[in-house]
Scaffold this motif. Structure first.
Motif, PDB file in Angstrom:
ATOM      1  N   GLU A 157       0.835  -1.213   0.000  1.00 47.44           N
ATOM      2  CA  GLU A 157       0.000   0.000   0.000  1.00 47.44           C
ATOM      3  C   GLU A 157       0.866   1.258   0.000  1.00 47.44           C
ATOM      4  O   GLU A 157       0.546   2.248  -0.666  1.00 47.44           O
ATOM      5  N   ILE A 158       1.971   1.244   0.735  1.00 43.83           N
ATOM      6  CA  ILE A 158       2.892   2.391   0.755  1.00 43.83           C
ATOM      7  C   ILE A 158       3.430   2.648  -0.650  1.00 43.83           C
ATOM      8  O   ILE A 158       3.452   3.786  -1.128  1.00 43.83           O
ATOM      9  N   THR A 164       0.969   6.839  -6.868  1.00 44.11           N
ATOM     10  CA  THR A 164      -0.320   7.384  -7.313  1.00 44.11           C
ATOM     11  C   THR A 164      -0.169   8.676  -8.115  1.00 44.11           C
ATOM     12  O   THR A 164      -0.928   8.913  -9.055  1.00 44.11           O
ATOM     13  N   ALA A 165       0.809   9.494  -7.776  1.00 42.61           N
ATOM     14  CA  ALA A 165       1.025  10.751  -8.506  1.00 42.61           C
ATOM     15  C   ALA A 165       1.332  10.508  -9.981  1.00 42.61           C
ATOM     16  O   ALA A 165       1.174  11.408 -10.809  1.00 42.61           O
ATOM     17  N   LEU A 171      -4.278  12.527 -12.744  1.00 39.93           N
ATOM     18  CA  LEU A 171      -2.929  13.095 -12.759  1.00 39.93           C
ATOM     19  C   LEU A 171      -2.160  12.721 -14.025  1.00 39.93           C
ATOM     20  O   LEU A 171      -1.381  13.521 -14.540  1.00 39.93           O
ATOM     21  N   VAL A 172      -2.392  11.510 -14.522  1.00 39.47           N
ATOM     22  CA  VAL A 172      -1.760  11.127 -15.797  1.00 39.47           C
ATOM     23  C   VAL A 172      -2.242  12.080 -16.895  1.00 39.47           C
ATOM     24  O   VAL A 172      -1.446  12.595 -17.685  1.00 39.47           O
ATOM     25  N   LEU A 184       9.334   9.615 -11.507  1.00 36.69           N
ATOM     26  CA  LEU A 184       8.720   8.378 -11.032  1.00 36.69           C
ATOM     27  C   LEU A 184       9.790   7.418 -10.524  1.00 36.69           C
ATOM     28  O   LEU A 184       9.673   6.857  -9.424  1.00 36.69           O
ATOM     29  N   LEU A 185      10.838   7.225 -11.307  1.00 35.74           N
ATOM     30  CA  LEU A 185      11.910   6.310 -10.900  1.00 35.74           C
ATOM     31  C   LEU A 185      12.636   6.806  -9.652  1.00 35.74           C
ATOM     32  O   LEU A 185      12.959   6.019  -8.758  1.00 35.74           O
ATOM     33  N   GLN A 186      12.878   8.127  -9.571  1.00 31.46           N
ATOM     34  CA  GLN A 186      13.527   8.683  -8.380  1.00 31.46           C
ATOM     35  C   GLN A 186      12.655   8.486  -7.136  1.00 31.46           C
ATOM     36  O   GLN A 186      13.150   8.163  -6.061  1.00 31.46           O
ATOM     37  N   THR A 187      11.350   8.670  -7.307  1.00 29.77           N
ATOM     38  CA  THR A 187      10.422   8.492  -6.197  1.00 29.77           C
ATOM     39  C   THR A 187      10.440   7.042  -5.721  1.00 29.77           C
ATOM     40  O   THR A 187      10.532   6.758  -4.521  1.00 29.77           O
ATOM     41  N   MET A 188      10.365   6.102  -6.674  1.00 30.15           N
ATOM     42  CA  MET A 188      10.377   4.686  -6.314  1.00 30.15           C
ATOM     43  C   MET A 188      11.701   4.295  -5.651  1.00 30.15           C
ATOM     44  O   MET A 188      11.717   3.551  -4.671  1.00 30.15           O
TER      45      MET A 188
END
Length: 196
Positions: A157-158, A164-165, A171-172, A184-188
């Motif tokens: 869930e985290i 989600t962004a 948002l997409v 996205l990759l940096q966030t992950m």
């Protein structure tokens, strides 16, 4: 078997195909069951026995797309690769498939977005599938000691919340002109690092 020689399932599939064509040419708001039935060569009453109304037909279009999307993600989950890389790819795939739909099939995406807003049952199924896929990837990462052992569902869930962004329909669509893959990759990577 109806006069068309098609099974009920084939009638539904054909109606969905025609609806997709009409959505692309006229816009989803102008799709009518009467026109779909006419193109199929059946009465609109016969089509109503398969689809309660226009909304049900549009939902069938969105559901077909989501089922295909979920199947593609299932294939990724089953691959024998590094689970952390699969998590990153899972998010990239989801982002790319929705982005492609926004750009190439905007009318179909609008119908999907409306269904998502109303949280239709097939949307709930898709969200459940997403969670199950992520839970499998998290379990695999924990078994390989690439993530700390914790509550699998919580970690899934985290991760989904963090992504989600980049995957939420609104948002997409809102950021479709921007290249958000690096972020996205940096966030992950930041989230996964924090979970190790």
């Amino acid at each position: 078997m109806p006069r068309t020689g098609l099974t009920p399932s084939e009638i539904q599939d054909k109606a969905v195909e025609i609806a997709i064509d009409q959505m692309r040419t006229k816009g989803f708001e102008k799709v009518r069951l009467v026109d779909v039935a006419k193109e199929m060569g059946i009465s609109h009453a016969a089509l109503y026995s398969h689809f309660q109304d226009k909304t049900a037909l549009l939902d069938a279009v969105s559901e077909r797309w989501l089922v295909g999307l979920d199947q593609m993600q299932d294939l990724l989950v089953a691959e024998k690769k590094d689970p952390l890389q699969k998590i990153r790819t899972w998010f990239l795939n989801l982002h790319r498939m929705k982005l492609e739909k926004v750009k190439l099939d905007p009318e179909l995406y609008k119908a999907f977005d409306m269904a998502a807003e109303e949280s239709k049952p097939f949307i709930q199924t898709h969200l459940s599938n997403m969670h199950q896929q992520m839970a499998k990837l998290v379990t695999e990462a924990m078994e390989q000691k690439k993530l700390k052992k914790r509550d699998v569902n919580l970690i899934a869930e985290i991760l989904i919340s963090a992504g989600t962004a980049f995957t939420h329909p609104k948002l997409v669509a809102q950021y479709f002109e921007e290249d958000r893959e690096p972020l996205l990759l940096q966030t992950m990577d930041a989230v996964l690092k924090g979970l190790f």
